[in-house]
Design an enzyme around this catalytic site. Structure first.
Site, PDB file in Angstrom:
ATOM      1  N   LYS A 149       0.967  -1.137  -0.060  1.00 51.31           N
ATOM      2  CA  LYS A 149       0.108   0.044  -0.045  1.00 51.31           C
ATOM      3  C   LYS A 149       0.834   1.245   0.055  1.00 51.31           C
ATOM      4  O   LYS A 149       0.472   2.327  -0.759  1.00 51.31           O
ATOM      5  CB  LYS A 149      -0.944   0.039   1.128  1.00 51.31           C
ATOM      6  N   ASN A 150       1.714   1.225   1.014  1.00 52.16           N
ATOM      7  CA  ASN A 150       2.507   2.611   1.135  1.00 52.16           C
ATOM      8  C   ASN A 150       3.530   2.855   0.078  1.00 52.16           C
ATOM      9  O   ASN A 150       4.149   3.759  -0.307  1.00 52.16           O
ATOM     10  CB  ASN A 150       3.475   2.649   2.403  1.00 52.16           C
ATOM     11  N   ARG A 169      -4.180  10.240   4.311  1.00 52.10           N
ATOM     12  CA  ARG A 169      -3.209  11.326   4.380  1.00 52.10           C
ATOM     13  C   ARG A 169      -2.121  11.388   3.055  1.00 52.10           C
ATOM     14  O   ARG A 169      -1.889  12.222   2.948  1.00 52.10           O
ATOM     15  CB  ARG A 169      -2.485  11.369   5.642  1.00 52.10           C
ATOM     16  N   CYS A 209      -4.676  13.226  12.829  1.00 46.70           N
ATOM     17  CA  CYS A 209      -5.059  11.797  12.586  1.00 46.70           C
ATOM     18  C   CYS A 209      -5.028  11.202  14.224  1.00 46.70           C
ATOM     19  O   CYS A 209      -4.462  11.566  15.072  1.00 46.70           O
ATOM     20  CB  CYS A 209      -4.746  11.040  11.594  1.00 46.70           C
ATOM     21  N   ARG A 219       0.396  15.235  12.579  1.00 52.45           N
ATOM     22  CA  ARG A 219       0.946  15.002  11.418  1.00 52.45           C
ATOM     23  C   ARG A 219       1.000  15.986  10.568  1.00 52.45           C
ATOM     24  O   ARG A 219       0.142  16.037   9.581  1.00 52.45           O
ATOM     25  CB  ARG A 219       0.245  13.648  10.903  1.00 52.45           C
ATOM     26  N   LYS A 279      14.051  16.952   9.332  1.00 58.53           N
ATOM     27  CA  LYS A 279      14.035  15.715  10.226  1.00 58.53           C
ATOM     28  C   LYS A 279      13.595  14.736   9.133  1.00 58.53           C
ATOM     29  O   LYS A 279      13.061  14.941   8.027  1.00 58.53           O
ATOM     30  CB  LYS A 279      12.641  16.090  11.004  1.00 58.53           C
ATOM     31  N   ASP A 285       4.993   0.966  12.045  1.00 55.97           N
ATOM     32  CA  ASP A 285       3.883   0.223  11.470  1.00 55.97           C
ATOM     33  C   ASP A 285       3.352  -1.076  12.018  1.00 55.97           C
ATOM     34  O   ASP A 285       2.395  -1.790  11.840  1.00 55.97           O
ATOM     35  CB  ASP A 285       3.686   0.586  10.074  1.00 55.97           C
ATOM     36  N   ARG A 300      -8.402  -0.386   5.056  1.00 53.42           N
ATOM     37  CA  ARG A 300      -7.693   0.679   4.295  1.00 53.42           C
ATOM     38  C   ARG A 300      -6.175   0.348   3.943  1.00 53.42           C
ATOM     39  O   ARG A 300      -5.897   0.453   3.181  1.00 53.42           O
ATOM     40  CB  ARG A 300      -7.370   1.798   5.284  1.00 53.42           C
TER      41      ARG A 300
HETATM   42  C1  UD1 Z   1       4.471   7.175   6.223  1.00 56.08           C
HETATM   43  C2  UD1 Z   1       3.468   5.970   5.992  1.00 56.08           C
HETATM   44  C3  UD1 Z   1       3.126   5.437   7.559  1.00 56.08           C
HETATM   45  C4  UD1 Z   1       4.363   5.534   8.472  1.00 56.08           C
HETATM   46  C5  UD1 Z   1       5.365   6.520   8.516  1.00 56.08           C
HETATM   47  C6  UD1 Z   1       6.445   6.356   9.213  1.00 56.08           C
HETATM   48  C7  UD1 Z   1       2.626   6.109   3.886  1.00 56.08           C
HETATM   49  C8  UD1 Z   1       1.329   6.216   3.331  1.00 56.08           C
HETATM   50  N1  UD1 Z   1       2.553   6.135   5.333  1.00 56.08           N
HETATM   51  O1  UD1 Z   1       3.398   8.146   6.809  1.00 56.08           O
HETATM   52  O2  UD1 Z   1       2.383   4.282   7.333  1.00 56.08           O
HETATM   53  O3  UD1 Z   1       3.904   5.045   9.605  1.00 56.08           O
HETATM   54  O4  UD1 Z   1       5.663   6.781   7.038  1.00 56.08           O
HETATM   55  O5  UD1 Z   1       7.222   5.556   8.793  1.00 56.08           O
HETATM   56  O6  UD1 Z   1       3.701   5.719   3.334  1.00 56.08           O
HETATM   57  N2  UD1 Z   1       6.291  15.284  10.229  1.00 56.08           N
HETATM   58  C9  UD1 Z   1       6.387  16.556  10.468  1.00 56.08           C
HETATM   59  N3  UD1 Z   1       6.156  17.277   9.509  1.00 56.08           N
HETATM   60  C10 UD1 Z   1       6.014  17.052   8.240  1.00 56.08           C
HETATM   61  C11 UD1 Z   1       5.897  15.465   7.995  1.00 56.08           C
HETATM   62  C12 UD1 Z   1       6.308  14.505   8.848  1.00 56.08           C
HETATM   63  O7  UD1 Z   1       6.699  16.872  11.668  1.00 56.08           O
HETATM   64  O8  UD1 Z   1       5.799  17.720   7.344  1.00 56.08           O
HETATM   65  C13 UD1 Z   1       6.570  14.059  11.538  1.00 56.08           C
HETATM   66  C14 UD1 Z   1       5.463  13.396  11.657  1.00 56.08           C
HETATM   67  O9  UD1 Z   1       4.328  13.881  12.332  1.00 56.08           O
HETATM   68  C15 UD1 Z   1       5.974  12.025  12.244  1.00 56.08           C
HETATM   69  C16 UD1 Z   1       7.126  11.906  11.417  1.00 56.08           C
HETATM   70  O10 UD1 Z   1       7.590  13.278  10.955  1.00 56.08           O
HETATM   71  O11 UD1 Z   1       6.020  12.321  13.581  1.00 56.08           O
HETATM   72  C17 UD1 Z   1       7.419  10.856  10.560  1.00 56.08           C
HETATM   73  O12 UD1 Z   1       6.419  11.081   9.599  1.00 56.08           O
HETATM   74  P1  UD1 Z   1       6.365  10.752   7.979  1.00 56.08           P
HETATM   75  O13 UD1 Z   1       7.601   9.729   7.835  1.00 56.08           O
HETATM   76  O14 UD1 Z   1       6.329  11.960   6.982  1.00 56.08           O
HETATM   77  O15 UD1 Z   1       5.394   9.952   7.900  1.00 56.08           O
HETATM   78  P2  UD1 Z   1       4.078   9.778   6.430  1.00 56.08           P
HETATM   79  O16 UD1 Z   1       4.732  10.036   5.460  1.00 56.08           O
HETATM   80  O17 UD1 Z   1       3.080  10.409   6.990  1.00 56.08           O
END
Ligand code: UD1
Length: 434
Positions: free
Chosen positions: A39-40, A109, A133, A138, A178, A322, A414
């Site tokens: 999925k991801n 998202r 969420c 996020r 980050k 995850d 999902r």
């Molecule tokens: C993706 C995965 C999700 C997984 C996560 C971490 C998909 C569709 N989803 O989510 O299943 O749990 O990676 O492996 O692939 N953050 C910020 N600002 C930003 C973006 C992120 O502060 O602009 C923070 C987030 O709140 C979180 C951390 O960075 O604490 C990591 O998030 P991120 O790696 O971006 O996760 P997703 O891409 O949303």
């Protein structure tokens, strides 16, 4: 317009909301499980297909709701989506819209991933901000800051990101503050059509990102990794038609490995690349499971004695957030106390309260969970709160004698393809009821 795969979206959504899973424990699982496409990996690849002005063919997309939502989002942007047997064909010859609505982005998202490709292709986009969420706030600040370094101007108004690139996207050197999976994906996709060269550093290096890059290279983009977390993207002006098969779902694979370990089962998972899930395999071995790897297969035999272990979630190649909820269920059955530290999301212990209702003894303090071992789960009526939390409840229910009922399984749908069919095939007593 809302008909994709011949199903009526509204009716489908309504009926999914009403569905529950009944699980009758406790038997040992035995047999083979075919792992679906990721999925991801599929979500960013589908978003990246927007770069094309013609036709992209994808194989191995999982049949899960998030993928349907992303296909609806593409449809709303003017892509024509057709499914022929195991292929999904996206035709973008008339794709001309740049507005991604709240209705589609709020449930998934990853909808924010269309921002990068739309800006790269049209120089403008209006995309709903995905908001928080159940697992945390996020934010998307890292996506937006990095896009602005490619020349994007944006403002956030009434829940929408209004973004424009008056001079087109222009390659740049960007260091993410980050590690973010989504921001890395959005930027790699956007930079693929930018003028000049972009170098992104402190990138996420999840296997799904590597899969996205392989896809982009197949459609004609010029991308290469220049160090462990740095990538160079030379913008191109033309995208080629191509066909691509998406990688396996490593989280689904990990979930079924835990299902075997927690039920003292004997399972082979198929269609995987074992080296991609080495961290999970090593962790399960430390806990006491016996694991053998052969080509595209991992065979696991669960041990009666489960050893306690401390785990902290981290970006790849660390232990995946995850799989944190699933692993917590397993550690409830360990010989001693374990500690799980959640280092990715600030609020990802929603499953704890439900597991405690089943007899677990888990206490949390900030991002740490203390998990007392030697627990025998008791069957109960349960409520799913997010995708991975839902599956952890099913794992616990598989070990509990009697009937458990898991409500709100639309969270589960999902991200897990045919979960009850796959579990039934290996001997679980589980059924979906309305
Ligand atoms: C993706 C995965 C999700 C997984 C996560 C971490 C998909 C569709 N989803 O989510 O299943 O749990 O990676 O492996 O692939 N953050 C910020 N600002 C930003 C973006 C992120 O502060 O602009 C923070 C987030 O709140 C979180 C951390 O960075 O604490 C990591 O998030 P991120 O790696 O971006 O996760 P997703 O891409 O949303």
């Amino acid at each position: 317009r809302w008909k994709i795969y011949g199903s009526n979206w509204c009716n489908l959504t309504q009926s999914l909301i009403m569905q529950k899973l009944e699980v009758f424990g406790a038997n040992k699982l035995k047999g083979k499980i075919n792992i679906s496409g990721s999925k991801n990996a599929s979500l960013p690849i589908l978003a990246a297909s927007l770069l094309s002005k013609s036709k992209i063919t994808l194989k191995n997309l999982p049949k899960v709701k998030d993928i349907e939502t992303m296909l609806l989002l593409l449809d709303s942007l003017g892509s024509k989506v057709k499914k022929i047997k195991d292929k999904t064909i996206i035709n973008n010859s008339n794709q001309n819209k740049t507005f991604a609505s709240y209705n589609l982005v709020k449930t998934m998202r990853a909808g924010i991933l269309v921002l990068g490709p739309l800006l790269a292709k049209f120089g403008k986009a209006r995309v709903s901000s995905p908001g928080g969420c159940s697992i945390g706030v996020r934010p998307i600040d890292i996506h937006l800051k990095a896009l602005s370094q490619l020349g994007v101007k944006y403002k956030i108004n009434q829940g929408y990101v209004h973004a424009t690139a008056p001079n087109g996207l222009i390659g740049s050197k960007i260091r993410f503050s980050k590690i973010s999976v989504g921001a890395t994906e959005n930027l790699i996709i956007a930079a693929s059509l930018a003028k000049g060269t972009t170098i992104l550093s402190n990138c996420a290096i999840e296997p799904e990102i590597k899969d996205l890059v392989s896809f982009l290279i197949k459609i004609g983009c010029k991308i290469n990794w220049i160090s462990k977390r740095s990538i160079k993207i030379v913008g191109v002006s033309k995208i080629k038609d191509a066909s691509y098969s998406v990688m396996f779902d490593r989280i689904e694979a990990g979930t079924y490995l835990v299902a075997a370990a927690v039920t003292e089962g004997n399972i082979s998972i198929k269609n995987v690349i074992p080296r991609i899930i080495q961290t999970e395999i090593n962790t399960l071995k430390k806990i006491g499971a016996k694991i053998k790897v052969k080509n595209d297969e991992v065979h696991i035999v669960g041990n009666k004695k489960i050893k306690s272990i401390n785990i902290k979630t981290a970006p790849y190649p660390g232990f995946p957030t995850d799989l944190q909820a699933q692993m917590m269920v397993l550690l409830c059955k360990a010989n001693k106390q374990s500690v799980i530290k959640e280092d990715i999301f600030e609020n990802r212990f929603m499953h704890v309260a439900e597991l405690n209702r089943m007899g677990a003894k888990i206490s949390t303090d900030g991002n740490k969970a203390k998990v007392i071992g030697n627990i025998n789960f008791e069957a109960a009526e349960l409520m799913a709160t997010d995708l991975r939390a839902s599956v952890s409840l099913i794992l616990a229910a598989l070990t509990a004698k009697g009937k458990s009922v898991v409500n709100r399984i639309y969270h589960l749908d999902r991200g897990y393809e045919n979960i009850e069919k796959k579990l039934k095939k290996v001997g679980a007593k589980i059924r979906r009821v309305n």
